[in-house]
Design an enzyme around this catalytic site. Structure first.
Site, mmCIF file in Angstrom:
data_model
loop_
_atom_site.group_PDB
_atom_site.id
_atom_site.type_symbol
_atom_site.label_atom_id
_atom_site.label_comp_id
_atom_site.label_asym_id
_atom_site.label_seq_id
_atom_site.Cartn_x
_atom_site.Cartn_y
_atom_site.Cartn_z
ATOM 1 N N SER A 22 0.793 -1.416 0.071
ATOM 2 C CA SER A 22 0.262 0.120 0.171
ATOM 3 C C SER A 22 0.544 0.993 -0.034
ATOM 4 O O SER A 22 1.712 0.921 0.709
ATOM 5 C CB SER A 22 -0.770 0.511 1.509
ATOM 6 O OG SER A 22 -1.474 -1.348 1.590
ATOM 7 N N HIS B 133 -5.019 -3.621 -3.404
ATOM 8 C CA HIS B 133 -3.823 -4.497 -3.389
ATOM 9 C C HIS B 133 -4.504 -5.303 -5.065
ATOM 10 O O HIS B 133 -5.488 -6.024 -4.678
ATOM 11 C CB HIS B 133 -3.951 -5.504 -2.415
ATOM 12 C CG HIS B 133 -3.050 -4.537 -0.651
ATOM 13 N ND1 HIS B 133 -1.545 -4.318 -0.858
ATOM 14 C CD2 HIS B 133 -3.947 -4.769 -0.240
ATOM 15 C CE1 HIS B 133 -1.440 -3.549 0.367
ATOM 16 N NE2 HIS B 133 -3.265 -4.192 0.475
ATOM 17 N N HIS C 10 -1.481 -11.445 1.914
ATOM 18 C CA HIS C 10 -0.728 -11.439 3.227
ATOM 19 C C HIS C 10 -1.253 -12.715 4.069
ATOM 20 O O HIS C 10 -2.363 -13.311 3.542
ATOM 21 C CB HIS C 10 -1.801 -10.409 4.354
ATOM 22 C CG HIS C 10 -1.156 -8.641 2.941
ATOM 23 N ND1 HIS C 10 -1.813 -8.818 2.072
ATOM 24 C CD2 HIS C 10 -0.033 -7.750 3.551
ATOM 25 C CE1 HIS C 10 -1.068 -6.749 2.186
ATOM 26 N NE2 HIS C 10 -0.563 -6.969 2.679
ATOM 27 N N TYR D 249 -2.113 -12.268 6.947
ATOM 28 C CA TYR D 249 -3.097 -11.401 7.591
ATOM 29 C C TYR D 249 -5.208 -12.050 6.655
ATOM 30 O O TYR D 249 -6.339 -12.349 7.455
ATOM 31 C CB TYR D 249 -3.276 -11.088 7.873
ATOM 32 C CG TYR D 249 -3.849 -9.483 6.938
ATOM 33 C CD1 TYR D 249 -4.438 -9.352 5.954
ATOM 34 C CD2 TYR D 249 -2.497 -8.717 6.824
ATOM 35 C CE1 TYR D 249 -4.862 -8.606 5.658
ATOM 36 C CE2 TYR D 249 -2.684 -7.886 6.052
ATOM 37 C CZ TYR D 249 -4.012 -7.546 5.579
ATOM 38 O OH TYR D 249 -4.247 -6.587 4.130
ATOM 39 N N GLU D 250 -4.461 -12.853 5.690
ATOM 40 C CA GLU D 250 -5.579 -13.381 4.484
ATOM 41 C C GLU D 250 -6.321 -14.242 4.672
ATOM 42 O O GLU D 250 -7.439 -15.278 4.505
ATOM 43 C CB GLU D 250 -5.029 -12.929 3.337
ATOM 44 C CG GLU D 250 -5.353 -11.128 3.015
ATOM 45 C CD GLU D 250 -5.491 -11.119 1.038
ATOM 46 O OE1 GLU D 250 -5.984 -11.414 0.552
ATOM 47 O OE2 GLU D 250 -4.055 -10.725 1.872
ATOM 48 N N ALA E 141 3.414 -0.061 3.902
ATOM 49 C CA ALA E 141 2.730 1.079 5.005
ATOM 50 C C ALA E 141 2.626 0.100 6.436
ATOM 51 O O ALA E 141 2.971 -0.653 6.865
ATOM 52 C CB ALA E 141 0.832 0.745 4.344
ATOM 53 N N MET F 5 2.339 -5.464 9.176
ATOM 54 C CA MET F 5 1.813 -6.669 8.744
ATOM 55 C C MET F 5 2.600 -7.352 7.663
ATOM 56 O O MET F 5 1.611 -8.274 6.759
ATOM 57 C CB MET F 5 -0.047 -6.772 8.626
ATOM 58 C CG MET F 5 -0.268 -6.011 9.618
ATOM 59 S SD MET F 5 -2.224 -5.715 8.947
ATOM 60 C CE MET F 5 -3.186 -4.854 10.704
ATOM 61 N N SER F 6 3.253 -7.165 6.869
ATOM 62 C CA SER F 6 4.069 -7.727 6.740
ATOM 63 C C SER F 6 6.050 -7.893 6.332
ATOM 64 O O SER F 6 5.945 -7.557 7.031
ATOM 65 C CB SER F 6 3.814 -7.115 5.030
ATOM 66 O OG SER F 6 3.674 -5.873 4.429
ATOM 67 N N ASN G 66 0.098 5.941 8.855
ATOM 68 C CA ASN G 66 -1.192 6.527 10.658
ATOM 69 C C ASN G 66 0.337 6.682 11.880
ATOM 70 O O ASN G 66 0.990 5.590 11.711
ATOM 71 C CB ASN G 66 -1.517 5.484 10.665
ATOM 72 C CG ASN G 66 -1.503 4.547 10.960
ATOM 73 O OD1 ASN G 66 -1.092 3.205 9.917
ATOM 74 N ND2 ASN G 66 -1.584 3.962 12.472
ATOM 75 N N HIS H 199 -8.634 0.921 8.256
ATOM 76 C CA HIS H 199 -7.772 0.684 6.059
ATOM 77 C C HIS H 199 -8.395 1.684 6.074
ATOM 78 O O HIS H 199 -7.411 1.736 4.613
ATOM 79 C CB HIS H 199 -8.631 -1.027 6.507
ATOM 80 C CG HIS H 199 -8.144 -0.834 5.277
ATOM 81 N ND1 HIS H 199 -6.384 -1.548 5.359
ATOM 82 C CD2 HIS H 199 -8.426 -1.832 4.275
ATOM 83 C CE1 HIS H 199 -6.719 -2.106 4.275
ATOM 84 N NE2 HIS H 199 -6.824 -2.555 3.442
HETATM 85 N N1 HPA Z 1 -0.876 -1.305 12.721
HETATM 86 C C1 HPA Z 1 -0.506 -2.708 12.122
HETATM 87 N N2 HPA Z 1 -0.141 -2.548 9.884
HETATM 88 C C2 HPA Z 1 -0.292 -1.499 9.593
HETATM 89 C C3 HPA Z 1 -0.747 -0.133 10.708
HETATM 90 C C4 HPA Z 1 -0.518 0.135 12.353
HETATM 91 O O1 HPA Z 1 -0.484 0.791 12.650
HETATM 92 N N3 HPA Z 1 -1.099 0.957 9.481
HETATM 93 C C5 HPA Z 1 -0.538 0.171 7.706
HETATM 94 N N4 HPA Z 1 0.213 -1.264 8.550
#
Ligand code: HPA
Length: 269
Positions: free
Chosen positions: A28, A59, A81, A83-84, A111, A208-209, A232, A244
């Site tokens: 991202s 994505h 990912h 998480y998917e 990201a 997360m990657s 963020n 998200h």
């Molecule tokens: N935490 C985890 N993964 C992320 C974040 C976050 O704050 N921002 C973008 N991916």
């Protein structure tokens, strides 16, 4: 592992006469880079045997072979990912495919949430080291011939590629920070207590990657560059909920600078 990386590599190589030595994974915020490529060939993830289509909003999920600032590249737009629900094998298959194609340098972008005080939303952070808190490891239980199972991670991220990125950022007038990236499995964001704890153990940004891909790339002997876009402020610091949509909105905003930076980087190699 249902897919033979060599088979997938040959399938991609048959599409073009180019023989890229550089791979770039676009997370991202970096998706816009794909528009900067002089495209020679493309393949969607689901055209590669054993690779599912990408399902996450924002994505795309394809491989693009072409030139970026004159340098031959294989770009992976989007990723699969953990998480998917994908296994570590599937998440890291593209890295094994790239290694089988003869790619020796890998740029991993993502990201991330900023934890360090000096990191602001929209900043770019060169990953100098990582902490794996995903609760899994992509080398667990898989044995490949010709590679070691116990992989040294002392110099996981290439100093040389990091210097090239630093030069690229300077040339573009983009501020580049450096820091330690911690990977969680997600998809829930972190609690304030988790972020406070991460800060205490030396973490600058969380995502997360990337970490599984770095581990497999190092097993395959590739040089790795890690680059985060801070989308963020991590939980606890900002005192605000993270969505998200917010991550995607900042990603879109940062996309132009991200493209400029990676293009300049490729031009320097
Ligand atoms: N935490 C985890 N993964 C992320 C974040 C976050 O704050 N921002 C973008 N991916």
């Amino acid at each position: 592992m249902s897919t033979n990386p060599e088979e997938a590599a040959n399938q991609l190589l048959r599409l073009t006469k180019l023989r890229p030595r550089l791979g770039i994974v676009l997370g991202s915020a970096f998706g816009g880079v794909v528009d900067e490529i002089e495209v020679e060939a493309e393949a969607r993830f689901d055209e590669i045997p054993g690779m599912p289509a990408s399902r996450v909003e924002g994505h795309v999920g394809k491989f693009v072979i072409g030139r970026l600032a004159g340098t031959e590249v294989l770009v992976q737009a989007g990723r699969l990912h953990y998480y998917e629900g994908h296994s570590m094998d599937v998440v890291t298959l593209p890295v094994r495919v790239m290694a089988a194609m003869g790619i020796g340098r890998l740029v991993l972008t993502n990201a991330a949430g900023g934890i360090a005080d000096g990191l602001d939303v929209g900043d770019f952070m060169q990953i100098t080291d990582h902490i794996n808190l995903m609760g899994d490891n992509p080398l667990r239980g898989v044995e490949y011939s010709g590679v070691q199972q116990f992989v040294d991670m002392t110099d996981a991220y290439s100093v040389e590629l990091g210097q090239a990125l630093g030069q690229a950022a300077e040339n573009c007038g983009i501020k580049l920070k450096q820091g330690v990236y911690l990977a969680v499995s997600g998809p829930s964001y972190e609690t304030p207590a988790e972020i406070r704890a991460f800060k205490q153990i030396g973490v600058d940004a969380v995502g997360m990657s990337t970490v599984p891909e770095t581990i497999v790339a190092r097993q395959c002997g590739m040089e790795v560059l890690g680059l985060s876009c801070i989308t963020n402020t991590a939980a606890a610091k900002g005192g605000q909920a993270i969505t998200h949509d917010e991550v995607l909105a900042i990603s879109t905003h940062a996309s132009q600078a991200a493209s400029k930076l990676l293009k300049m980087f490729c031009g320097l190699l």
